[in-house]
Design an enzyme around this catalytic site. Structure first.
Site, PDB file in Angstrom:
ATOM      1  CD  GLU A  87     -35.300   0.763  -1.997  1.00 58.03           C
ATOM      2  OE1 GLU A  87     -34.110   0.345  -1.404  1.00 58.03           O
ATOM      3  OE2 GLU A  87     -35.468   1.637  -2.718  1.00 58.03           O
ATOM      4  CG  ASP A 123     -32.725   8.203  -8.083  1.00 61.76           C
ATOM      5  OD1 ASP A 123     -32.179   7.381  -8.924  1.00 61.76           O
ATOM      6  OD2 ASP A 123     -32.465   8.160  -6.760  1.00 61.76           O
TER       7      ASP A 123
END
Ligand code: NAG
Ligand code: NAG
Ligand code: NAG
Length: 233
Positions: free
Chosen positions: A123, A32
């Site tokens: 997150e 990613d």
């Protein structure tokens, strides 16, 4: 993942328990990336055995990754399976508003066998209050709002990227998404450890923040056919 506003990713390790370990050699590998990676040679990445790429598209409702389009096009040109991800700022606007912003700037999905469902990166707050100042029930509602809005528009539920520790702390370890949303867990260890409540397995595992290919290093928990099925919806 990397944030636009901060460069430190804090991973709080959780106690390791005896749980299944992904077979790192056999499963499809991915990466990613975001603008931090700049120019990526996707043909080299593909030749190195990478099957899929998650590409940063948006953050909140104010940030579009300047390299999203070139990353997405480069990954497509190299015949990689790819999708976009959105970095959540649950303190700045509603889940629905951020899902729409993501959908409008690269996060869309179609059942073509090469597009992964968009991912919600939720997150540690890089620059403020723990859990963005939301209670666990407010956080669960925010994620539901994002997830349902994404699903209404595309027909698939977004992948949820998180850490088990953050999920426990900030959602009260909600099991409300396990039957709908594929899970993508960040854990930089040789085993994935405990998963959030409800999920009996993870779909993706981000197992390192660097490696032999650009960006964070990921794998799909399954076969290449399984990965293609996810991209068909
Ligand atoms: C990434 O975006 C920056 C800022 O717009 C730009 O200078 C750079 O050329 C872009 N790189 C790629 C690979 O698109
Ligand atoms: C993708 O391929 C097209 C057609 O060959 C080319 O024009 C374009 O520059 C390529 N894009 C990237 C980012 O490599
Ligand atoms: C991978 O998926 C399988 C089910 O397809 C599951 O049994 C296994 O526990 C999963 N691995 C992890 C680490 O979640």
């Amino acid at each position: 993942m990397k944030f636009a506003t901060a460069s430190v990713f804090v991973l709080v390790a959780t106690a390791a328990t005896a749980l299944p370990v992904l077979q790192k050699r056999a499963n499809p590998k991915g990466i990613d990336i975001s603008s931090y990676q700049g120019t990526v040679n996707f043909n080299t990445v593909k030749a190195n055995g990478i099957s899929f790429v998650y590409i940063k598209a948006t953050e909140g409702t104010t940030f579009k990754d300047p390299n999203f389009s070139s990353h997405y096009e480069g990954a497509t040109n190299a015949s990689l399976i790819r999708g976009g991800y959105h970095f959540a700022h649950p303190d700045s606007s509603s889940g629905a508003t951020q899902a729409k912003y993501f959908l409008a700037h690269g996060g869309g999905w179609s059942s073509d066998g090469i597009t992964l469902p968009g991912a919600l990166d939720i997150e540690y707050n890089p620059s403020g209050a723990e859990c963005y100042g939301l209670s666990a029930s407010e956080m669960v509602s925010w994620i539901k709002d994002f997830s349902n809005t994404y699903h209404s528009s595309t027909g698939v539920y977004p992948v949820i990227y998180t850490t088990t520790d953050w999920w426990k702390t900030c959602t009260g370890n909600s099991a409300a998404f396990a039957s709908t949303n594929p899970l993508w867990i960040a854990r930089y260890s040789s085993s994935i450890g405990a998963l959030p409540a409800g999920w009996s397995y993870t779909t993706f595992w981000q197992y390192a923040d660097s490696g032999s290919n650009p960006g964070d290093q990921d794998e799909f928990n399954g076969t290449l056919d399984g990965l293609k099925k996810l991209a068909l919806g």
